[in-house]
Design an enzyme around this catalytic site. Structure first.
Site, PDB file in Angstrom:
ATOM      1  N   SER A 317     -15.042  29.341   0.664  1.00 19.91           N
ATOM      2  CA  SER A 317     -14.460  27.995   0.617  1.00 19.91           C
ATOM      3  C   SER A 317     -15.456  26.883   0.899  1.00 19.91           C
ATOM      4  O   SER A 317     -15.098  25.699   0.794  1.00 19.91           O
ATOM      5  CB  SER A 317     -13.293  27.906   1.606  1.00 19.91           C
ATOM      6  N   ASP A 356      -2.905  32.614  -2.065  1.00 22.35           N
ATOM      7  CA  ASP A 356      -3.506  31.727  -1.081  1.00 22.35           C
ATOM      8  C   ASP A 356      -3.698  32.526   0.215  1.00 22.35           C
ATOM      9  O   ASP A 356      -2.998  33.503   0.463  1.00 22.35           O
ATOM     10  CB  ASP A 356      -2.585  30.530  -0.824  1.00 22.35           C
ATOM     11  N   HIS A 362       1.032  25.955   1.518  1.00 23.33           N
ATOM     12  CA  HIS A 362       0.738  24.719   2.228  1.00 23.33           C
ATOM     13  C   HIS A 362       1.636  23.566   1.795  1.00 23.33           C
ATOM     14  O   HIS A 362       1.489  22.442   2.284  1.00 23.33           O
ATOM     15  CB  HIS A 362      -0.728  24.308   2.000  1.00 23.33           C
ATOM     16  N   CYS A 375      -6.818  24.973   1.250  1.00 17.97           N
ATOM     17  CA  CYS A 375      -5.766  25.503   0.370  1.00 17.97           C
ATOM     18  C   CYS A 375      -6.376  26.087  -0.902  1.00 17.97           C
ATOM     19  O   CYS A 375      -7.008  25.373  -1.691  1.00 17.97           O
ATOM     20  CB  CYS A 375      -4.780  24.392   0.028  1.00 17.97           C
TER      21      CYS A 375
END
Length: 595
Positions: A317, A356, A362, A375
């Site tokens: 991420s 996710d 989310h 997310c």
């Protein structure tokens, strides 16, 4: 009587002719030696009397940016042999082994150098003799013509394994290196830089060889020095590394496997470069034993591997701020665009679910609220809209998929996937699902910790690209200075709307400073604002209907933990990238190290 007289006269004449002929031969030979071949034999005579001996230069020292000594030269005694002065080498070696400790590795290295060097060159058999060994040999010196004790400087690294991958080390010159080195400038030199700064700046650190003309007697003993051309010492090198900061980095990562790179985004200076675990470079200076080297090679933690430059990991991420900027720049999204996250995402017409990390999802997310809790669904959707071609182009602006060009050897380029790459490497077409996982830093994408730190520095600079470098300056004994890097911008990431930087960087601030941010809490108590982003990179895939349970996995199968950050946000002075192998979550494992 007359007959006897005639006989005697005849014999006398014959003897006289013989004497004249022999004298003639002597005279001719003398003319040949003294006149015709005078220059040749006078040269040989001079060589018997005068030896030209190379004088190796003193190797330059290495300091950190504040003048802390990282690589020095310490005096030591070595036992050296001149092969052309030895009648029976095996007998000599056997006799020496009875006086001092000579290992099989010492003998093997000596015999290898014996084949590589000229017979008139002095070849070391043993380095770093003890005072007792020096005294023992001195008493028996008369028994070993052609063998002597030489006082030399040997390389020493006072901080041991700390910063070892950055500083590097020297080692004995091998056969392959001899082919590449200038034989005249390396006469009498036994060591050369192998890795790190010691290798990349070898030409500056080594210096220039000198010579001295020594007069010796028939037994080879030096009587006096007739002429001396002094060597030029190597230049001293000052690194950009701050040793206090380096020790903080390595202390924070103690007991882990991974890397931490800290840059000054304004100048590209490497403030810290840690690859853990490391190894003590002093082991390699005078030849590491086969057993010790094999132990290091077989160590599953790979202490010889420079993870900072050569380790290639999925960015996870940490790539999301770059993806967000690409989406804003290509107008795929605006700061207000919302994507609903229900815990999974599917491509149109496909039932496969790309999950996710948060099972329940989310909810409604925009670019800020997607970066802060990381997310995945938002970035699946964004990647689908951008497509792999535009993703590849824009992520490439941040240095992904290519070497940074740092002044250290061994850097790898990582991998930024594209359609063309997959067609050439895998002989396959690109699939839409691969675009989605590329958008969250998984799949084929690989980065080095140094690349990740450079990308973070570019974010901190709001697009200005400055090449990383680890050497600040060099200084010669005469005071001359050389500045290899000046922090000159190498380009700029194209961003049409400057507010896009504010949007992304503000979201990265929220990651650290707002409840719900994946690294919330690491900035608590700081007098400056930190912008960061966590990352988690899978080591192996999880099936569609299975859940990732780290507590049930072997430690080396757990996810890698990543974290990038820069501070202070309003005037960045440091950009950091951390990767902890099998560390789990970036916020809890890598984030505190960056702080």
């Amino acid at each position: 009587y007359l007959r006897e007289t005639h006989f005697f006269t005849s014999r006398a004449l014959v003897a006289l002719v013989c004497v004249v002929l022999l004298l003639g031969v002597v005279v001719v030979r003398l003319v040949y030696l003294q006149i015709i071949s005078h220059e040749h034999f006078s040269t040989l005579s001079e060589k018997n009397r005068v030896n030209i001996v190379p004088v190796p230069p003193t190797r330059g020292l290495i300091f950190d940016r504040n003048g802390v000594l990282l690589a020095q030269n310490l005096p030591s005694f070595s036992l050296e042999i001149v092969p052309e002065q030895i009648d029976d080498m095996d007998k000599t070696l056997a006799g020496l082994a009875q006086l001092i400790t000579v290992s099989d590795d010492d003998l093997e290295s000596f015999r290898k150098r014996l084949q590589e060097r000229h017979p008139f060159e002095s070849i070391p058999l043993r380095f770093r003799l003890s005072d007792e060994e020096v005294a023992r040999f001195a008493i028996n010196r008369y028994r070993f013509p052609g063998v002597d004790i030489q006082a030399r400087l040997t390389r020493d690294y006072p901080f041991g394994k700390i910063a070892s991958h950055a500083v590097g080390y020297v080692g004995r010159i091998n056969e392959d290196e001899l082919e590449d080195l200038d034989p005249s400038n390396y006469s009498g030199t036994t060591h050369v830089g192998k890795v790190g700064v010691e290798k990349s700046y070898e030409s500056l650190l080594h210096g220039t060889v000198g010579y001295q003309h020594e007069e010796s007697n028939a037994r080879g003993r030096v009587l006096r020095v007739l002429q001396r051309i002094p060597p030029v010492p190597g230049q001293n090198i000052y690194l950009t590394i701050d040793m206090d900061l380096q020790m903080v980095a390595e202390s924070a990562m103690e007991g882990k496997r991974g890397a931490l790179v800290a840059l000054n985004p304004k100048t590209g200076e490497v403030l810290a470069l840690a690859s853990v675990p490391g190894s003590d470079p002093n082991l390699f200076v005078n030849g590491i034993s086969s057993e010790q080297y094999q132990t290091l090679q077989d160590d599953p933690d790979q202490p010889l591997f420079n993870r900072a430059l050569s380790g290639q990991y999925p960015p996870g991420s940490t790539i999301k701020p770059l993806m967000a900027l690409a989406g804003l720049e290509y107008k795929e999204v605006t700061p207000a665009t919302q994507v609903f996250c229900q815990g999974w995402y599917s491509l149109p017409g496909d039932i496969h679910r790309y999950r996710d990390w948060k099972k329940e999802g989310h909810g409604a997310t925009n670019v800020t609220s997607a970066i802060m809790p990381s997310c995945d669904v938002y970035f699946y959707s964004l990647a689908h809209g951008l497509g792999i071609d535009r993703m590849n182009k824009y992520l490439g602006y941040f240095g992904l998929g290519k070497k940074t060009g740092i002044d250290l050897p061994g850097e790898l380029a990582g991998l930024l996937p594209s359609r063309d790459w997959k067609r050439a490497a895998r002989h396959e077409v690109w699939y839409p699902g691969e675009t989605l996982i590329t958008g969250i830093g998984q799949g084929y994408t690989l980065v080095t910790p140094l690349q990740l730190a450079e990308a973070t520095a570019i974010l901190a600079n709001r697009g200005t690209i400055i090449q990383p470098h680890i050497v600040h300056e060099t200084r010669s004994s005469g005071g001359a200075e050389f500045f290899p890097q000046t922090g000159t911008p190498q380009g700029k990431v194209p961003v049409a709307v400057s507010d896009n930087w504010n949007t992304v960087i503000s979201a990265m601030e929220d990651v650290v400073n707002e409840p719900g941010g994946t690294a919330f809490g690491i900035g608590r108590g700081a007098t400056y604002r930190i912008a960061g982003k966590t990352g988690t990179a899978q080591v192996f895939g999880v099936k569609q209907n299975e859940r990732y349970k780290p507590q049930e996995l072997e430690e080396r199968l757990r996810d890698h933990a990543l974290f990038i950050a820069f501070a202070p946000v309003d005037d960045p002075e440091i950009a950091v990238a951390v990767i902890v192998e099998n560390g789990g979550h970036g916020g809890s494992a890598a984030g505190p190290m960056a702080r």
